[in-house]
Design an enzyme around this catalytic site. Structure first.
Site, PDB file in Angstrom:
ATOM      1  CB  SER A 241       6.396 -17.630  17.755  1.00 10.58           C
ATOM      2  OG  SER A 241       6.807 -16.391  18.302  1.00 10.58           O
TER       3      SER A 241
ATOM      4  CE  LYS B 111       0.414 -15.525  25.928  1.00 10.12           C
ATOM      5  NZ  LYS B 111      -0.466 -14.484  25.392  1.00 10.12           N
TER       6      LYS B 111
ATOM      7  CG  ASP C 173      -0.937  -9.380  25.628  1.00  9.53           C
ATOM      8  OD1 ASP C 173      -0.035  -9.284  24.778  1.00  9.53           O
ATOM      9  OD2 ASP C 173      -1.494 -10.454  25.909  1.00  9.53           O
TER      10      ASP C 173
ATOM     11  N   GLY D 235     -15.721  -9.412  24.820  1.00 11.65           N
ATOM     12  CA  GLY D 235     -14.936 -10.580  25.213  1.00 11.65           C
ATOM     13  C   GLY D 235     -14.491 -10.470  26.658  1.00 11.65           C
TER      14      GLY D 235
ATOM     15  N   GLY E 219      -8.256 -13.625  28.427  1.00  9.09           N
ATOM     16  CA  GLY E 219      -7.017 -13.021  28.916  1.00  9.09           C
ATOM     17  C   GLY E 219      -6.726 -11.663  28.285  1.00  9.09           C
TER      18      GLY E 219
ATOM     19  CE1 TYR F 296      -1.865 -11.181  16.208  1.00  7.73           C
ATOM     20  CE2 TYR F 296      -1.020 -11.908  14.078  1.00  7.73           C
ATOM     21  CZ  TYR F 296      -1.088 -12.035  15.450  1.00  7.73           C
ATOM     22  OH  TYR F 296      -0.392 -13.046  16.060  1.00  7.73           O
TER      23      TYR F 296
ATOM     24  N   GLY G 256      -5.110  -4.955  14.786  1.00  8.55           N
ATOM     25  CA  GLY G 256      -4.494  -5.785  15.820  1.00  8.55           C
ATOM     26  C   GLY G 256      -2.993  -5.966  15.701  1.00  8.55           C
TER      27      GLY G 256
HETATM   28  P1  ATR Z   1      -7.847 -14.947  25.078  1.00 10.07           P
HETATM   29  O1  ATR Z   1      -7.277 -15.377  26.387  1.00 10.07           O
HETATM   30  O2  ATR Z   1      -6.903 -15.036  23.936  1.00 10.07           O
HETATM   31  O3  ATR Z   1      -8.523 -13.605  25.164  1.00 10.07           O
HETATM   32  P2  ATR Z   1     -10.080 -16.812  25.416  1.00 10.07           P
HETATM   33  O4  ATR Z   1      -9.908 -16.858  26.890  1.00 10.07           O
HETATM   34  O5  ATR Z   1     -10.201 -18.117  24.694  1.00 10.07           O
HETATM   35  O6  ATR Z   1      -8.914 -16.045  24.666  1.00 10.07           O
HETATM   36  O7  ATR Z   1     -11.346 -15.895  25.091  1.00 10.07           O
HETATM   37  C1  ATR Z   1     -11.913 -15.861  23.847  1.00 10.07           C
HETATM   38  C2  ATR Z   1     -13.064 -14.856  23.848  1.00 10.07           C
HETATM   39  O8  ATR Z   1     -13.720 -14.933  22.589  1.00 10.07           O
HETATM   40  C3  ATR Z   1     -14.109 -15.119  24.914  1.00 10.07           C
HETATM   41  O9  ATR Z   1     -14.623 -13.897  25.365  1.00 10.07           O
HETATM   42  C4  ATR Z   1     -15.155 -15.917  24.129  1.00 10.07           C
HETATM   43  O10 ATR Z   1     -16.457 -15.833  24.646  1.00 10.07           O
HETATM   44  P3  ATR Z   1     -16.980 -16.934  25.747  1.00 10.07           P
HETATM   45  O11 ATR Z   1     -16.390 -16.521  27.055  1.00 10.07           O
HETATM   46  O12 ATR Z   1     -18.439 -16.832  25.677  1.00 10.07           O
HETATM   47  O13 ATR Z   1     -16.453 -18.280  25.258  1.00 10.07           O
HETATM   48  C5  ATR Z   1     -15.097 -15.188  22.805  1.00 10.07           C
HETATM   49  N1  ATR Z   1     -15.641 -15.990  21.703  1.00 10.07           N
HETATM   50  C6  ATR Z   1     -15.052 -17.020  21.069  1.00 10.07           C
HETATM   51  N2  ATR Z   1     -15.859 -17.509  20.102  1.00 10.07           N
HETATM   52  C7  ATR Z   1     -16.994 -16.755  20.124  1.00 10.07           C
HETATM   53  C8  ATR Z   1     -18.209 -16.743  19.360  1.00 10.07           C
HETATM   54  N3  ATR Z   1     -18.426 -17.630  18.377  1.00 10.07           N
HETATM   55  N4  ATR Z   1     -19.149 -15.821  19.671  1.00 10.07           N
HETATM   56  C9  ATR Z   1     -18.947 -14.935  20.660  1.00 10.07           C
HETATM   57  N5  ATR Z   1     -17.811 -14.882  21.421  1.00 10.07           N
HETATM   58  C10 ATR Z   1     -16.855 -15.795  21.153  1.00 10.07           C
END
Ligand code: ATR
Length: 277
Positions: A14, A65, A101, A127, A130, A219, A240
């Site tokens: 962190s 969280k 956030d 994406g 969260g 970032y 970021g």
């Molecule tokens: P956070 O809460 O930090 O936003 P998360 O819930 O793990 O993290 O979400 C990660 C995001 O990255 C998701 O939208 C994920 O897509 P999926 O819902 O299809 O899993 C996306 N993501 C991670 N790896 C990926 C990849 N190789 N290609 C495309 N999207 C990816």
């Protein structure tokens, strides 16, 4: 002396103590901000005992969280929108929680791309995790009513649209991302693609609208492949790191009573720490 901390499991990575420690020093506040490793099964007790242990509040990071959200006795709308809390404080002995956030992203966008304008073209969110939830909520609060969510797993994008309720959002096909710079006003990457230089979103910026703004919440590295590609076409980019810095502001103000400033000096400090890691 006022005390705050960040809790998570693990917590070593962190950067929050660096950010808050800098502000405590800069504003000459008699306070402390530390890291505390808290196991998921201990999180609720830790939060219940905040006052007993002398804390004004805390930040919460992965994987706690959602547990903090569940333990809170009062939730701000931002936390409800995301279903997770990252900032906790006490009011009349009750646990209050929010998710900063939303604030962090929107503040940084406003400061790095002032005048960003989504009045005639959609905002695209890549994406559906969260971070996407927090950012979608921020755009809605800012009055944006045309937001397209594109996610590799289409059901998650659709679920986000359903959960946000109230219109203004649609889930699109993941492939729509490829040429979205031709029709989007702002593009935000909230996926982990590009983190540590791994993975590429594959966007084509060759026919991008010149006023399209491209933001990334990754970032490390600061200049992700996405941002480099956008910058090569002279688009405005938003990195970021600013979100990380700005999201710390509301907590510091709650616990220590001063609204701190995100300065170039703080940015340099955190960047140097990231680069040294
Ligand atoms: P956070 O809460 O930090 O936003 P998360 O819930 O793990 O993290 O979400 C990660 C995001 O990255 C998701 O939208 C994920 O897509 P999926 O819902 O299809 O899993 C996306 N993501 C991670 N790896 C990926 C990849 N190789 N290609 C495309 N999207 C990816």
């Amino acid at each position: 002396m006022k005390r705050a901390c960040v809790i998570g499991w693990p917590i070593e990575h962190s950067r929050s103590p660096l950010i808050h420690g800098h502000w405590l020093q800069q504003y000459g506040i008699d306070g402390s901000y530390t890291k505390v490793a808290v196991r998921p099964e201990e999180a609720e007790t830790f939060l219940r005992d905040l006052a007993k242990n002398g804390y004004a509040g805390c930040n919460v990071t992965v994987p706690l969280k959602e547990l903090a959200f569940a333990a809170a006795e009062h939730l701000e709308p931002e936390a409800i929108a995301v279903g997770a809390a990252n900032t906790i404080w006490l009011e009349h002995g009750k646990i209050h929680a929010t998710n900063t956030d939303t604030y962090g992203f929107m503040k940084h966008l406003d400061s790095e791309a002032p005048g960003w304008d989504s009045s005639s073209r959609p905002v695209v969110i890549l994406g559906a995790g969260g971070a996407a939830r927090a950012i979608c909520f921020g755009f809605r609060q800012a009055g944006v009513d045309d937001i397209v969510i594109l996610n590799r797993t289409a059901e998650r994008a659709q679920k986000l649209v359903t959960d946000l309720a109230g219109g203004g959002f649609r889930a699109g096909d993941w492939d729509e991302r490829l040429n979205c710079a031709e029709w989007a006003s702002v593009i935000v990457n909230t996926t982990s693609l590009g983190m540590m230089g791994k993975g590429d979103l594959g966007l084509d910026f060759s026919s991008a609208r010149p006023d399209c703004v491209v933001a990334d919440i990754v970032y490390v590295p600061l200049q992700t492949a996405l941002l480099q590609q956008a910058q090569a076409q002279d688009l405005r980019i938003v990195d970021g790191l600013g979100m990380l810095l700005h999201q710390a502001v509301p907590g510091f103000e709650r616990w220590f009573g001063v609204q701190p400033e995100v300065t170039p000096e703080l940015r340099r400090l955190v960047l140097a720490d990231l680069e040294a890691a």
